[in-house]
Motif scaffolding. Structure first.
Motif, mmCIF file in Angstrom:
data_model
loop_
_atom_site.group_PDB
_atom_site.id
_atom_site.type_symbol
_atom_site.label_atom_id
_atom_site.label_comp_id
_atom_site.label_asym_id
_atom_site.label_seq_id
_atom_site.Cartn_x
_atom_site.Cartn_y
_atom_site.Cartn_z
ATOM 1 N N GLY A 111 0.818 -1.213 0.000
ATOM 2 C CA GLY A 111 0.000 0.000 0.000
ATOM 3 C C GLY A 111 0.846 1.256 0.000
ATOM 4 O O GLY A 111 0.505 2.259 -0.652
ATOM 5 N N ILE A 112 1.974 1.228 0.710
ATOM 6 C CA ILE A 112 2.885 2.374 0.712
ATOM 7 C C ILE A 112 3.469 2.595 -0.686
ATOM 8 O O ILE A 112 3.543 3.727 -1.182
ATOM 9 N N LEU A 113 3.883 1.505 -1.333
ATOM 10 C CA LEU A 113 4.415 1.610 -2.699
ATOM 11 C C LEU A 113 3.339 2.123 -3.660
ATOM 12 O O LEU A 113 3.625 2.945 -4.548
ATOM 13 N N PHE A 114 2.118 1.642 -3.485
ATOM 14 C CA PHE A 114 0.992 2.122 -4.287
ATOM 15 C C PHE A 114 0.795 3.619 -4.072
ATOM 16 O O PHE A 114 0.603 4.381 -5.035
ATOM 17 N N TRP A 115 0.873 4.057 -2.824
ATOM 18 C CA TRP A 115 0.693 5.479 -2.520
ATOM 19 C C TRP A 115 1.783 6.326 -3.163
ATOM 20 O O TRP A 115 1.509 7.413 -3.692
ATOM 21 N N ILE A 116 3.019 5.836 -3.164
ATOM 22 C CA ILE A 116 4.123 6.567 -3.797
ATOM 23 C C ILE A 116 3.854 6.739 -5.288
ATOM 24 O O ILE A 116 4.045 7.820 -5.856
ATOM 25 N N ILE A 117 3.390 5.663 -5.927
ATOM 26 C CA ILE A 117 3.078 5.735 -7.362
ATOM 27 C C ILE A 117 1.923 6.698 -7.615
ATOM 28 O O ILE A 117 1.959 7.515 -8.541
#
Length: 428
Positions: A111-117
């Protein structure tokens, strides 16, 4: 139907009708309420206690819907995604050997990686790079998927060991009642009656009880004491292991591109895409902290959109209804599963009409779109269907000497999807 499709796709409305928005929220809730029964049962197979899984499902759905309402003002419902919840329990935990605490850590990190994208230029670039033919293929594919789900819920089709699918028995009460419910819902919708989908749902449900076909549903009981052991129960000690990062990569691929495809396919006002996409990312991240598999922009959001919902009031109403289910779960569990079938079938018909915008005369455009359209319902996975289309699109363009016309992000997406399919096959 064509007029209904144009309203569905463009979100045409002269003004915001508060009553219509509330009705859309109520319809959306009834359409997605099944998640309160199904998701805890799937999480239980990962080791999460049933009562705690129910509280986690409610908490993540409430947060996701309210966050979407206030941050994006879009008529999108966020709930733990079907498919990705099974991936969490049966692949991440059972196949890869992670504990459910370690699995929730993978959900949070993805979810953190998704948020960064979603919060950088990459999110917009990915959305803008998607070819028009693939966008329409996504819309039509989701429509077929919803219809397929509706046919199953109506018990009009059943699994078959030889032909895979066979026709149901229309002499039985539920298939027959659902057929009548579809006729009533079609009449109401065709007449443009406000709340037609909700009224159709209500008619089908009441008719079911009227003939004594009471659904036998196992409903979990919320357990707040159990939930205290699940809330924020991450285990970061596993981050140095390969299985953990395989889980993170796979979950990230699913949440990034499934949400991208869903929002591209069903969001009526595409100018709201950036905020809606970021809202789904935050909700996906928080779902891991709350103790469940990632929340996803629900395909069933189309029920509220088709009912006329255009603003964040739709998820606001749905989120508040989710919150109210804590003390009345047994009542919610009495909603017959087949009551939503007519709605899903009609919405599927509206969405499938997007194929008229696909240029099938150009094989390099038509075939990848067709592959998505067929792949989503036949694999019962939006992510897998997207993979088929995004992998074949650049291949078709290169084959006819038009590879330079393909945006570079599409090559990247196609490559990542190819890796995803290989990795997913290796760990199943």
């Amino acid at each position: 139907m064509n007029k209904g499709l144009r309203r569905f796709q463009r979100g045409e409305s002269n003004s915001i009708d508060i009553r219509r928005e509330w009705m859309a929220g109520l319809t959306s809730f009834i359409t997605v309420a099944y998640i309160l029964i199904v998701n805890p049962m799937i999480l239980k197979d990962a080791g999460i206690p049933l009562g705690a899984g129910l509280v986690a499902t409610i908490a993540s759905s409430v947060f996701g819907c309210l966050w979407m309402a206030f941050r994006a003002n879009a008529p999108i419902i966020l709930i733990p995604g079907m498919g990705v919840n099974a991936f969490f329990s049966y692949t991440v935990v059972q196949s890869l050997g992670l504990s459910w605490q370690e699995g929730l850590t993978a959900v949070t990190l993805s979810g953190i990686l998704f948020w960064i994208i979603a919060t950088t230029t990459y999110g917009n670039k990915l959305a803008e790079a998607v070819p028009s033919s693939l966008k329409h293929g996504i819309t039509a594919g989701i429509g077929l998927f919803l219809t397929f789900i509706g046919l199953q819920k109506a018990q009009w089709i059943h699994p078959d060991p030889v032909t895979f699918i066979r026709l149901g028995n229309f002499a039985e009460p539920i298939p027959l009642i659902t057929l009548i419910g579809l006729m009533v819902t079609l009449f109401l919708y065709s007449r443009g009656i406000t709340g037609s989908f909700f009224l159709g749902l209500l008619f089908t449900a009441l008719s079911t009880y009227g003939v004594g076909a009471i659904p036998d549903t196992h409903v979990a009981t919320p357990q707040l004491k159990e939930y205290s052991q699940v809330f924020f129960s991450l285990d970061w000690g596993v981050v140095i292991t390969l299985p953990f990062w395989v889980a993170v990569f796979s979950l990230t691929m699913i949440v990034v591109f499934e949400n991208l495809g869903l929002l591209q396919g069903i969001l009526p006002q595409q100018e709201k895409f950036p905020k809606a996409y970021r809202a789904t990312a935050v909700s996906s991240f928080v779902s891991g902290l709350l103790g469940t598999s990632p929340t996803i922009a629900s395909a069933e959001s189309t029920s509220g959109i088709a009912e006329g919902g255009r603003t964040g009031m739709v998820p606001l109403v749905t989120g508040m209804l989710f919150l109210c289910t804590l003390p009345v779960m047994p009542l919610v569990g009495k909603i017959p599963d087949h009551a939503v079938a007519p709605v899903l079938i009609i919405i599927g018909a509206l969405m499938v009409q997007s194929v008229e915008h696909i240029s099938f005369s150009d094989f390099s455009e038509g075939f990848p779109a067709f592959f998505i359209l067929a792949g989503i319902p036949l694999t019962s996975s939006i992510a897998d269907g997207l993979a088929f289309g995004f992998i074949t699109y650049p291949l078709c363009k290169v084959a006819i000497g038009k590879g330079k016309q393909v945006p570079s992000p599409v090559y990247l997406i196609g490559g990542l999807f190819l890796v995803y399919l290989i990795v997913a096959s290796m760990i199943h």
